[in-house]
Design a protein around this motif. Sequence first.
Motif, PDB file in Angstrom:
ATOM      1  N   ASN A  50      18.942   3.138   7.089  1.00 44.57           N
ATOM      2  CA  ASN A  50      18.192   3.470   8.307  1.00 44.57           C
ATOM      3  C   ASN A  50      18.720   4.749   8.926  1.00 44.57           C
ATOM      4  N   GLY A  99      11.489  -0.677   9.789  1.00 42.05           N
ATOM      5  CA  GLY A  99      10.177  -1.326   9.690  1.00 42.05           C
ATOM      6  C   GLY A  99       9.096  -0.523   9.005  1.00 42.05           C
ATOM      7  N   VAL A 100       9.497   0.404   8.099  1.00 44.90           N
ATOM      8  CA  VAL A 100       8.461   1.191   7.411  1.00 44.90           C
ATOM      9  C   VAL A 100       8.216   0.711   5.968  1.00 44.90           C
ATOM     10  N   GLY A 101       8.878  -0.377   5.584  1.00 48.22           N
ATOM     11  CA  GLY A 101       8.593  -0.950   4.268  1.00 48.22           C
ATOM     12  C   GLY A 101       9.601  -0.620   3.176  1.00 48.22           C
ATOM     13  N   LYS A 102      10.839  -0.340   3.546  1.00 46.52           N
ATOM     14  CA  LYS A 102      11.859  -0.001   2.528  1.00 46.52           C
ATOM     15  C   LYS A 102      12.289  -1.253   1.757  1.00 46.52           C
ATOM     16  N   THR A 103      12.692  -2.274   2.510  1.00 43.01           N
ATOM     17  CA  THR A 103      13.160  -3.507   1.860  1.00 43.01           C
ATOM     18  C   THR A 103      12.034  -4.146   1.050  1.00 43.01           C
ATOM     19  N   GLU A 104      10.836  -4.048   1.599  1.00 39.57           N
ATOM     20  CA  GLU A 104       9.676  -4.676   0.957  1.00 39.57           C
ATOM     21  C   GLU A 104       9.458  -4.139  -0.464  1.00 39.57           C
ATOM     22  N   VAL A 123       0.858  -1.189   0.000  1.00 38.79           N
ATOM     23  CA  VAL A 123       0.000   0.000   0.000  1.00 38.79           C
ATOM     24  C   VAL A 123       0.893   1.238   0.000  1.00 38.79           C
ATOM     25  N   LYS A 182      -2.732  -7.296   5.073  1.00 41.46           N
ATOM     26  CA  LYS A 182      -1.735  -8.298   5.478  1.00 41.46           C
ATOM     27  C   LYS A 182      -2.238  -9.247   6.571  1.00 41.46           C
TER      28      LYS A 182
HETATM   29  N1  LIG Z   1       3.234  -0.029   2.520  1.00 36.51           N
HETATM   30  C1  LIG Z   1       3.199  -1.310   2.901  1.00 36.51           C
HETATM   31  N2  LIG Z   1       2.296  -2.161   2.405  1.00 36.51           N
HETATM   32  C2  LIG Z   1       2.269  -3.435   2.816  1.00 36.51           C
HETATM   33  N3  LIG Z   1       3.107  -3.983   3.710  1.00 36.51           N
HETATM   34  C3  LIG Z   1       4.043  -3.187   4.239  1.00 36.51           C
HETATM   35  C4  LIG Z   1       4.145  -1.813   3.859  1.00 36.51           C
HETATM   36  N4  LIG Z   1       5.160  -1.251   4.530  1.00 36.51           N
HETATM   37  C5  LIG Z   1       5.656  -2.218   5.305  1.00 36.51           C
HETATM   38  N5  LIG Z   1       5.022  -3.376   5.137  1.00 36.51           N
HETATM   39  C6  LIG Z   1       5.296  -4.645   5.831  1.00 36.51           C
HETATM   40  O1  LIG Z   1       6.039  -4.288   7.000  1.00 36.51           O
HETATM   41  C7  LIG Z   1       7.100  -5.201   7.219  1.00 36.51           C
HETATM   42  C8  LIG Z   1       8.397  -4.440   7.368  1.00 36.51           C
HETATM   43  O2  LIG Z   1       8.801  -3.927   6.136  1.00 36.51           O
HETATM   44  P1  LIG Z   1      10.350  -3.841   5.711  1.00 36.51           P
HETATM   45  O3  LIG Z   1      11.098  -5.024   6.213  1.00 36.51           O
HETATM   46  O4  LIG Z   1      10.372  -3.590   4.251  1.00 36.51           O
HETATM   47  O5  LIG Z   1      10.806  -2.570   6.518  1.00 36.51           O
HETATM   48  P2  LIG Z   1      12.208  -1.793   6.430  1.00 36.51           P
HETATM   49  O6  LIG Z   1      11.866  -0.359   6.262  1.00 36.51           O
HETATM   50  O7  LIG Z   1      13.074  -2.433   5.410  1.00 36.51           O
HETATM   51  O8  LIG Z   1      12.759  -2.047   7.899  1.00 36.51           O
HETATM   52  P3  LIG Z   1      14.282  -2.163   8.388  1.00 36.51           P
HETATM   53  O9  LIG Z   1      14.843  -0.786   8.307  1.00 36.51           O
HETATM   54  O10 LIG Z   1      14.133  -2.658   9.794  1.00 36.51           O
HETATM   55  O11 LIG Z   1      14.958  -3.142   7.493  1.00 36.51           O
HETATM   56  C9  LIG Z   1       7.081  -6.184   6.081  1.00 36.51           C
HETATM   57  O12 LIG Z   1       6.489  -7.378   6.536  1.00 36.51           O
HETATM   58  C10 LIG Z   1       6.206  -5.560   5.034  1.00 36.51           C
HETATM   59  O13 LIG Z   1       5.461  -6.538   4.390  1.00 36.51           O
END
Ligand SMILES: Nc1ncnc2c1ncn2[C@@H]1O[C@H](COP(=O)(O)OP(=O)(O)OP(=O)(O)O)[C@@H](O)[C@H]1O
Length: 322
Positions: free
Chosen positions: A182, A48-53, A22, A215
């Motif tokens: 990060n 955990g804000v969804g960067k890697t995702e 989303v 999710k």
């Molecule tokens: N916009 C989004 N839509 C759907 N799922 C999301 C979204 N943002 C985050 N998530 C979910 O939140 C979880 C954390 O996302 P992710 O691992 O990508 O965070 P990150 O920013 O890479 O964190 P870190 O800095 O700790 O690595 C994942 O399970 C992902 O599926």
Amino acid sequence: MTSSLPKSIDETLDLLTRSSYVADRSLATVLFLALKMQRPLFLEGEAGVGKTEIAKVLSTALDRPLIRLQCYEGLDISSSVYEWNYAAQMVDIRMREASGDTNRDAMEDDVFSDRFLIRRPILQALEQVDGRAPVLLIDELDRTDEAFEAFLLEVLSDFQVTIPELGTIRAAEPPIVIITTNRTREIHDALKRRCLYHWVDYPDAEREFDIVRLKVPDAGETLSREIVDYIQRLRTKELFKNPGIAETLDWATALMELDKVALDPQAVSDTLGVILKYQDDIAAIQGTEGAAILKEVKSQAQAEGARSGASSSNAASATNEA
Ligand SMILES: Nc1ncnc2c1ncn2[C@@H]1O[C@H](COP(=O)(O)OP(=O)(O)OP(=O)(O)O)[C@@H](O)[C@H]1O
Ligand SMILES: [Mg+2]
């Protein structure tokens, strides 16, 4: 077959939504531009804000292989680009010597050939298979040191690397590069300049609710809404580490597993470790502060319930009148 790249911001938004991500319009816009302009996308934001995702979702949605370079302190070229397989080279040399082969030039050529090359993520990303430019995720770049960053700058400028014994290897088509950090340290401007930049923020309540519903659909609407409201309020407090989306999703899953349909003081207190990972934060929220947040969440839920009740009874009386 490789899916074609999105042709507009709306198509990019669609593509992400179809893959259960989303996104808001600003992320879709910068992503669309990064794909169009073949520029790396530099994503910065809290944990955990969804960067890697984003990289994972892109790889699935565009049907491209995902090549991940996880960064850490001390990451060097032999772990990120290529390495010679010394053990296999030594065995080869010994076998040649044993069979009486003493042609040194031929031996050298052979030992430094493709056969003995171990390809690490960056080389794999440049040498694409089947003409499919992969998604190269360079994750948590802030964990590496500046020497590696300088090397990366070169790679991202030309999308090529030189292996002295073999020559220069250049990507036929640049990979789709996603860099995340990060922000534990600043990344050099020179590298950022090669990229399009986007700050991935915590989502607003509506978007976070949509993410939870998508999710963890079994968590139920009331519980999901209360969880999101609680987390959103928690993020306004002076915590050492705010909960990310990952924690929101974990909390929804945990409370669902405990058969909860709404928040209650005991359930919140028992599961704070799912969303807060520092004892000081847990201690701060466990007492009156946590109770106050829950009270606000409940009165907000009540107000919303009353509003939706009023609007549905208005709609019903309008229907009756008609
Ligand atoms: N916009 C989004 N839509 C759907 N799922 C999301 C979204 N943002 C985050 N998530 C979910 O939140 C979880 C954390 O996302 P992710 O691992 O990508 O965070 P990150 O920013 O890479 O964190 P870190 O800095 O700790 O690595 C994942 O399970 C992902 O599926
Ligand atoms: Mg990550």
